[in-house]
Write a protein that holds these residues in place. Structure first.
Motif, PDB file in Angstrom:
ATOM      1  N   VAL A  25       0.833  -1.206   0.000  1.00 21.77           N
ATOM      2  CA  VAL A  25       0.000   0.000   0.000  1.00 21.77           C
ATOM      3  C   VAL A  25       0.870   1.259   0.000  1.00 21.77           C
ATOM      4  CG1 VAL A  25      -1.693   1.317   1.348  1.00 21.77           C
ATOM      5  CG2 VAL A  25      -1.997  -1.142   1.030  1.00 21.77           C
ATOM      6  N   LEU A  26       1.916   1.273   0.822  1.00 22.48           N
ATOM      7  CA  LEU A  26       2.809   2.439   0.840  1.00 22.48           C
ATOM      8  C   LEU A  26       3.527   2.627  -0.488  1.00 22.48           C
ATOM      9  CD1 LEU A  26       4.358   2.203   4.410  1.00 22.48           C
ATOM     10  CD2 LEU A  26       2.700   3.865   3.568  1.00 22.48           C
ATOM     11  N   ALA A  27       3.986   1.528  -1.079  1.00 23.40           N
ATOM     12  CA  ALA A  27       4.641   1.615  -2.385  1.00 23.40           C
ATOM     13  C   ALA A  27       3.659   2.130  -3.440  1.00 23.40           C
ATOM     14  CB  ALA A  27       5.201   0.255  -2.790  1.00 23.40           C
ATOM     15  N   GLY A  28       2.418   1.688  -3.361  1.00 24.31           N
ATOM     16  CA  GLY A  28       1.402   2.173  -4.295  1.00 24.31           C
ATOM     17  C   GLY A  28       1.148   3.658  -4.138  1.00 24.31           C
ATOM     18  N   ALA A  29       1.127   4.133  -2.900  1.00 22.15           N
ATOM     19  CA  ALA A  29       0.923   5.568  -2.661  1.00 22.15           C
ATOM     20  C   ALA A  29       2.084   6.382  -3.220  1.00 22.15           C
ATOM     21  CB  ALA A  29       0.748   5.827  -1.172  1.00 22.15           C
ATOM     22  N   LEU A  30       3.299   5.895  -3.003  1.00 29.13           N
ATOM     23  CA  LEU A  30       4.470   6.604  -3.547  1.00 29.13           C
ATOM     24  C   LEU A  30       4.479   6.574  -5.069  1.00 29.13           C
ATOM     25  CD1 LEU A  30       7.220   5.421  -1.048  1.00 29.13           C
ATOM     26  CD2 LEU A  30       6.137   7.681  -1.183  1.00 29.13           C
ATOM     27  N   TRP A  31       4.124   5.422  -5.618  1.00 37.70           N
ATOM     28  CA  TRP A  31       4.060   5.300  -7.073  1.00 37.70           C
ATOM     29  C   TRP A  31       3.020   6.268  -7.640  1.00 37.70           C
ATOM     30  CZ3 TRP A  31       3.153   0.006  -9.906  1.00 37.70           C
ATOM     31  CH2 TRP A  31       3.233   0.190 -11.271  1.00 37.70           C
ATOM     32  N   PHE A  32       1.859   6.334  -6.988  1.00 41.43           N
ATOM     33  CA  PHE A  32       0.808   7.235  -7.458  1.00 41.43           C
ATOM     34  C   PHE A  32       1.283   8.685  -7.432  1.00 41.43           C
ATOM     35  CE2 PHE A  32      -2.935   9.905  -6.546  1.00 41.43           C
ATOM     36  CZ  PHE A  32      -3.596   9.744  -7.749  1.00 41.43           C
ATOM     37  N   ALA A  33       1.931   9.070  -6.330  1.00 41.83           N
ATOM     38  CA  ALA A  33       2.417  10.443  -6.229  1.00 41.83           C
ATOM     39  C   ALA A  33       3.443  10.733  -7.333  1.00 41.83           C
ATOM     40  CB  ALA A  33       3.039  10.677  -4.854  1.00 41.83           C
ATOM     41  N   ALA A  34       4.361   9.812  -7.556  1.00 43.29           N
ATOM     42  CA  ALA A  34       5.364  10.000  -8.614  1.00 43.29           C
ATOM     43  C   ALA A  34       4.706  10.026  -9.990  1.00 43.29           C
ATOM     44  CB  ALA A  34       6.411   8.891  -8.539  1.00 43.29           C
ATOM     45  N   PRO A  46       3.627   6.041 -16.435  1.00 47.23           N
ATOM     46  CA  PRO A  46       3.511   5.549 -15.054  1.00 47.23           C
ATOM     47  C   PRO A  46       2.085   5.609 -14.514  1.00 47.23           C
ATOM     48  CG  PRO A  46       5.389   7.023 -15.240  1.00 47.23           C
ATOM     49  CD  PRO A  46       4.634   7.108 -16.526  1.00 47.23           C
ATOM     50  N   LEU A  47       1.339   6.649 -14.851  1.00 46.79           N
ATOM     51  CA  LEU A  47      -0.040   6.762 -14.378  1.00 46.79           C
ATOM     52  C   LEU A  47      -0.929   5.716 -15.042  1.00 46.79           C
ATOM     53  CD1 LEU A  47      -1.891   8.282 -12.490  1.00 46.79           C
ATOM     54  CD2 LEU A  47      -2.348   9.909 -14.325  1.00 46.79           C
ATOM     55  N   ARG A  48      -0.710   5.453 -16.329  1.00 42.25           N
ATOM     56  CA  ARG A  48      -1.494   4.408 -17.013  1.00 42.25           C
ATOM     57  C   ARG A  48      -1.219   3.039 -16.399  1.00 42.25           C
ATOM     58  NH1 ARG A  48      -0.265   7.197 -21.860  1.00 42.25           N
ATOM     59  NH2 ARG A  48       1.413   5.729 -22.251  1.00 42.25           N
ATOM     60  N   GLN A  49       0.053   2.771 -16.087  1.00 41.79           N
ATOM     61  CA  GLN A  49       0.398   1.480 -15.467  1.00 41.79           C
ATOM     62  C   GLN A  49      -0.219   1.373 -14.082  1.00 41.79           C
ATOM     63  OE1 GLN A  49       1.818  -1.041 -16.984  1.00 41.79           O
ATOM     64  NE2 GLN A  49       1.679  -2.314 -15.164  1.00 41.79           N
ATOM     65  N   PHE A  50      -0.198   2.455 -13.324  1.00 42.33           N
ATOM     66  CA  PHE A  50      -0.829   2.451 -12.007  1.00 42.33           C
ATOM     67  C   PHE A  50      -2.327   2.165 -12.138  1.00 42.33           C
ATOM     68  CE2 PHE A  50      -3.081   4.436  -8.518  1.00 42.33           C
ATOM     69  CZ  PHE A  50      -2.418   3.921  -7.422  1.00 42.33           C
ATOM     70  N   GLN A  51      -2.972   2.781 -13.115  1.00 42.96           N
ATOM     71  CA  GLN A  51      -4.405   2.564 -13.319  1.00 42.96           C
ATOM     72  C   GLN A  51      -4.698   1.120 -13.698  1.00 42.96           C
ATOM     73  OE1 GLN A  51      -5.147   5.634 -16.212  1.00 42.96           O
ATOM     74  NE2 GLN A  51      -5.851   7.080 -14.644  1.00 42.96           N
ATOM     75  N   ARG A  52      -3.812   0.495 -14.470  1.00 41.65           N
ATOM     76  CA  ARG A  52      -3.998  -0.916 -14.824  1.00 41.65           C
ATOM     77  C   ARG A  52      -3.896  -1.815 -13.598  1.00 41.65           C
ATOM     78  NH1 ARG A  52       0.169  -0.715 -18.756  1.00 41.65           N
ATOM     79  NH2 ARG A  52      -0.591   0.814 -20.217  1.00 41.65           N
ATOM     80  N   LEU A  53      -3.033  -1.450 -12.655  1.00 43.15           N
ATOM     81  CA  LEU A  53      -2.829  -2.277 -11.463  1.00 43.15           C
ATOM     82  C   LEU A  53      -3.762  -1.923 -10.309  1.00 43.15           C
ATOM     83  CD1 LEU A  53       1.055  -2.445 -11.385  1.00 43.15           C
ATOM     84  CD2 LEU A  53      -0.535  -4.265 -11.994  1.00 43.15           C
ATOM     85  N   TRP A  54      -4.555  -0.875 -10.448  1.00 42.73           N
ATOM     86  CA  TRP A  54      -5.401  -0.431  -9.344  1.00 42.73           C
ATOM     87  C   TRP A  54      -6.373  -1.521  -8.894  1.00 42.73           C
ATOM     88  CZ3 TRP A  54      -5.635   2.778  -5.538  1.00 42.73           C
ATOM     89  CH2 TRP A  54      -6.840   3.011  -4.899  1.00 42.73           C
ATOM     90  N   THR A  59      -6.500  -2.172  -4.857  1.00 36.42           N
ATOM     91  CA  THR A  59      -7.797  -2.198  -4.182  1.00 36.42           C
ATOM     92  C   THR A  59      -7.888  -3.343  -3.173  1.00 36.42           C
ATOM     93  OG1 THR A  59      -8.862  -1.129  -6.067  1.00 36.42           O
ATOM     94  CG2 THR A  59     -10.295  -2.292  -4.529  1.00 36.42           C
ATOM     95  N   PRO A  60      -7.527  -4.586  -3.521  1.00 36.74           N
ATOM     96  CA  PRO A  60      -7.552  -5.646  -2.497  1.00 36.74           C
ATOM     97  C   PRO A  60      -6.566  -5.409  -1.361  1.00 36.74           C
ATOM     98  CG  PRO A  60      -7.460  -6.611  -4.683  1.00 36.74           C
ATOM     99  CD  PRO A  60      -7.243  -5.147  -4.844  1.00 36.74           C
ATOM    100  N   ALA A  61      -5.405  -4.834  -1.666  1.00 33.38           N
ATOM    101  CA  ALA A  61      -4.410  -4.575  -0.616  1.00 33.38           C
ATOM    102  C   ALA A  61      -4.943  -3.556   0.385  1.00 33.38           C
ATOM    103  CB  ALA A  61      -3.106  -4.084  -1.239  1.00 33.38           C
ATOM    104  N   ILE A  62      -5.589  -2.514  -0.096  1.00 32.54           N
ATOM    105  CA  ILE A  62      -6.160  -1.511   0.795  1.00 32.54           C
ATOM    106  C   ILE A  62      -7.320  -2.120   1.590  1.00 32.54           C
ATOM    107  CG2 ILE A  62      -7.426   0.684   0.863  1.00 32.54           C
ATOM    108  CD1 ILE A  62      -5.719   1.502  -1.609  1.00 32.54           C
ATOM    109  N   GLY A  63      -8.143  -2.916   0.939  1.00 40.27           N
ATOM    110  CA  GLY A  63      -9.253  -3.579   1.631  1.00 40.27           C
ATOM    111  C   GLY A  63      -8.768  -4.507   2.729  1.00 40.27           C
ATOM    112  N   LEU A  64      -7.718  -5.267   2.452  1.00 40.90           N
ATOM    113  CA  LEU A  64      -7.153  -6.166   3.453  1.00 40.90           C
ATOM    114  C   LEU A  64      -6.591  -5.379   4.629  1.00 40.90           C
ATOM    115  CD1 LEU A  64      -6.324  -9.047   4.275  1.00 40.90           C
ATOM    116  CD2 LEU A  64      -4.214  -8.691   2.997  1.00 40.90           C
TER     117      LEU A  64
END
Length: 91
Positions: A25-34, A46-54, A59-64
């Motif tokens: 989750v932290l890596a995802g937040a940093l990736w999103f910011a970058a 990078p934003l398109r790749q983040f959107q593909r992995l969301w 989403t499951p990582a944040i839910g967990l």
């Protein structure tokens, strides 16, 4: 192997999974910011790749993470309540 040993092994692996989940989750937040900064500079990959992995990853990582926090909070509340009930019955 007795019951407490197997429960502690199970809990140890669950704790490891949750620690890994926090880092995801932290890596995802940093990736999103970058990715947002890169997107503002005209680099959209990078934003398109983040959107593909969301959906499949973040989403499951944040839910967990949220579910684990709720279960931990409820468990702590229940244990405190049981301790107070035990103290009340002793007096």
């Amino acid at each position: 192997m007795n019951k407490t040993a197997s429960e502690s092994l199970w809990k140890r692996w669950l704790d490891r999974l949750l620690v890994l989940d926090v880092f995801v989750v932290l890596a995802g937040a940093l990736w999103f910011a970058a990715a947002v900064v890169a997107s503002s500079q005209g680099l959209e990959a990078p934003l398109r790749q983040f959107q593909r992995l969301w959906e499949p990853l973040f989403t499951p990582a944040i839910g967990l993470l949220i579910a684990a926090a709720l279960v931990n909070g409820i468990s702590s509340w229940w244990q405190r309540r049981a301790l107070q009930a035990g103290r009340d019955s002793e007096t």
